[in-house]
Design an enzyme around this catalytic site. Structure first.
Site, mmCIF file in Angstrom:
data_model
loop_
_atom_site.group_PDB
_atom_site.id
_atom_site.type_symbol
_atom_site.label_atom_id
_atom_site.label_comp_id
_atom_site.label_asym_id
_atom_site.label_seq_id
_atom_site.Cartn_x
_atom_site.Cartn_y
_atom_site.Cartn_z
ATOM 1 N N ASP A 46 0.805 -1.232 0.000
ATOM 2 C CA ASP A 46 0.000 0.000 0.000
ATOM 3 C C ASP A 46 0.836 1.279 0.000
ATOM 4 O O ASP A 46 0.363 2.328 0.460
ATOM 5 C CB ASP A 46 -0.961 0.029 1.196
ATOM 6 C CG ASP A 46 -2.002 -1.066 1.163
ATOM 7 O OD1 ASP A 46 -2.135 -1.729 0.124
ATOM 8 O OD2 ASP A 46 -2.678 -1.272 2.189
ATOM 9 N N HIS A 236 0.433 -1.564 5.378
ATOM 10 C CA HIS A 236 -0.961 -2.017 5.394
ATOM 11 C C HIS A 236 -1.583 -1.767 6.771
ATOM 12 O O HIS A 236 -0.899 -1.759 7.790
ATOM 13 C CB HIS A 236 -0.994 -3.513 5.065
ATOM 14 C CG HIS A 236 -2.353 -4.050 4.748
ATOM 15 N ND1 HIS A 236 -3.271 -4.393 5.719
ATOM 16 C CD2 HIS A 236 -2.940 -4.336 3.557
ATOM 17 C CE1 HIS A 236 -4.362 -4.844 5.144
ATOM 18 N NE2 HIS A 236 -4.198 -4.827 3.829
#
Length: 592
Positions: A46, A236
């Protein structure tokens, strides 16, 4: 004084990153590999396009920055908008629908369950880069997040990895074996395919590097090269980091998300990552203005973003220990490093979901400024910070806009031209064929979706894709097709409207000027190309009422019923009994 010193150091670190613009990266002659090269594939979870220091981010990432200067950093590389599809494409070189991971199980609608390409495991016959390298005599290792299947035959040991220590889920706590969302009952870790447990003293980035070093050292006497896949949990949800890293950013994000989005956009232009013509979409009207938050909320969200940066720095610090180990053991100069992210920044706001705060409490989580990021805490950045982090692009993870797809990507090592940046198009499916080509196994890439970027990273070629060639993506209805400078894109609700849009990324990477009405012939041609892509790869249409966030909640609730169905049934029976008894008692008390 300490805060002031930290601010000065952060400024110096950022200045160093800014000085290392693509135009100013030191030129070096690429070293030739001593033999077959080792590979270290680093996947950050991410991370936004600009999150690394070398790309203009606020976090200190000196190790990644050093690797970028030693090799080639890409400014026009795209992944998929969601984690498991990206990982499947990364490790196979195939479109995600051809691997069995069209999307992730957490958002899968019941209509797609069990359909070809939607089995949520790597399908039989799908071969990974580890399979191919292992067959060619490479030692193969993995630590970190797998998320490509669960149970016997679906874990790394069955897909070409000699040694592995992995989390099979989409995420988990970074301090212990606690799940991070109601879809999971436990956080399951596996070593070499067998269920195992974490040590008492555990922090994800530190442990994953420790275990990778152990694996490499175990076979230190071997003459065979190695392939090491290091899939970090950073950054994340839940976003967590030791305080000593988070405190470095205590004042960095206090001006809010609008300011950060503007600053990152200007920085990307100054770094030469995007054209000067780039404009960034403002935050959508449905997002909160920083000035509208209470003082307490501003403090909480600024600290959340500080934890996010601290988690990146902690990851880079521990990656540095692997680099130092390879240098100390004489393996660094013959090792090719590839560093990238699976998708753009995570926009989820889990505490807004019904019952999530109760679930947090039941699992020992708190969300307080005082210990945010530390053991027992639960942090996330939310949609506004995700939009800011995705600058200069639009939207974020889950969506096919540039904020969800365009991520950092760098390759460094022997045989690779150093100190150079490239604006050539590259895609997540290109990683496997590139590794195989650099390993001397180019014959194994013919049937793959992606293609080798070796010519680009060696300096022998300017591009890997011709302007007329189309490359498509689709995950849960969020779709994109790239062809030359043009991009066709469709984003589904709630942050998109499901319509097709057309952009010229050469002048408008911020996707602010839809050309669909002005260039209907290009729109029609690219729609036809997308239809060919979808038919070739088995893309299924979504149910008409599909909403990705609602589906997550529905699937999580169903999983909770699977986990605790008998408890729910017991409570329901008990409740019905109480109500029935109460009614009977009340009726018995009524005068006849």
């Amino acid at each position: 004084m300490r805060a002031r010193t930290s601010g000065i150091l952060a400024g110096l670190c950022l200045l160093g990153s800014l000085m290392a613009t693509p135009a100013l990266l030191a030129q070096q002659e690429p070293a030739e590999p001593a033999g077959r090269p080792n590979f270290v594939l680093v996947l950050v979870d991410d991370a936004a396009y600009m999150d690394f220091g070398i790309y203009g981010g606020e976090a200190r990432t000196p190790v990644i920055d050093r690797l970028a200067r030693r090799g080639v950093m890409f400014s026009n590389y795209h992944s998929s908008p969601l984690c498991a599809p990206s990982r499947a494409m990364l490790l196979t070189g195939l479109d995600n629908h051809r691997t069995g991971l069209a999307t992730i199980p957490e958002v899968l609608p019941p209509e797609h369950r069990g359909q070809p390409g939607y089995g949520m495991d790597l399908e039989p016959g799908v071969v990974t880069v580890a399979d191919r390298l292992q067959a060619a005599g490479y030692r193969t290792y993995m630590t970190g997040k797998w998320h490509l299947g669960h149970g016997e035959g679906a874990l790394p040991d069955a897909h070409g990895f000699d040694r592995s220590f992995v989390l099979d889920a989409s995420g988990a706590d970074n301090w212990d074996e606690t799940p991070y969302m109601p879809y999971y009952r436990t956080a399951d870790w596996f070593e070499d395919g067998q269920r195992t447990h974490l040590p008492d003293e555990f922090y994800s980035s530190e442990f994953l590097v420790d275990r990778m070093i152990d694996y490499i050292d175990t076979d230190a006497g071997s003459d065979d090269p190695f392939f090491a896949y290091l899939a970090f949990q950073a950054i994340h949800i839940p976003v967590q980091a030791p305080r000593e890293f988070t405190d470095n950013y205590a004042r960095t994000y206090q001006a809010g998300w609008e300011t950060l989005r503007q600053a990152r956009t200007l920085r990307a232009i100054n770094l030469g990552l995007i054209p000067e013509s780039t404009e960034a979409m403002p935050l959508p009207d449905t997002m909160r203005a920083w000035s509208d938050l209470s003082a307490a909320d501003r403090e909480l969200y600024a600290r959340s973003m500080a934890v996010n940066a601290g988690m990146l720095e902690a990851m880079d610090h521990h990656l540095g220990r692997l680099v130092e180990h390879l240098e100390a053991t004489g393996q660094f100069d013959n090792t090719i490093f590839i560093v990238t992210s699976d998708n753009g920044p995570e926009p989820s706001n889990p505490v807004a979901e019904l019952g999530f705060t109760t679930w947090m409490n039941l699992h020992g989580y708190s969300r307080e400024v005082q210990n945010l990021g530390e053991r027992g805490s639960y942090a996330f950045i939310g949609p506004e910070w995700a939009m800011a982090a995705a600058a200069p692009f639009n939207l974020f993870k889950f969506y096919a806009s540039e904020g969800g797809l365009r991520v950092p990507f760098l390759v460094a090592g022997p045989g690779i031209e150093a100190g150079r940046s490239s604006g050539a198009a590259g895609y997540v499916t290109d990683v496997t064929p590139t590794i195989l080509d650099l390993a001397g196994l180019s014959h194994a890439t013919e049937e793959l979706t992606g293609r080798s970027l070796r010519g680009v990273i060696s300096g022998e070629a300017e591009i890997a894709y011709q302007p007329h060639e189309a490359v498509g993506f689709e995950v849960s209805g969020n779709s994109a097709l790239f062809r030359g400078d043009y991009k066709l894109v469709r984003n589904m609700p709630p942050w998109g409207d499901g319509s097709w849009q057309l952009f010229d990324l050469s002048v408008d990477p911020g996707e602010t000027r839809d050309l669909a009405g002005e260039r209907p012939e290009i729109l029609a041609s690219m729609r036809a190309d997308y239809n060919v892509y979808a038919a070739t790869n088995g893309v299924l249409d979504l149910p008409e009422d599909y909403d990705i966030h609602s589906q997550i909640s529905i699937n999580a609730f169903k999983r909770q019923l699977e986990f605790y169905g008998w408890q729910f049934a017991l409570v329901l029976v008990f409740g019905i009994g109480l109500i029935t008894g109460g009614i009977r008692w009340w009726l018995s008390r009524r005068p006849r």
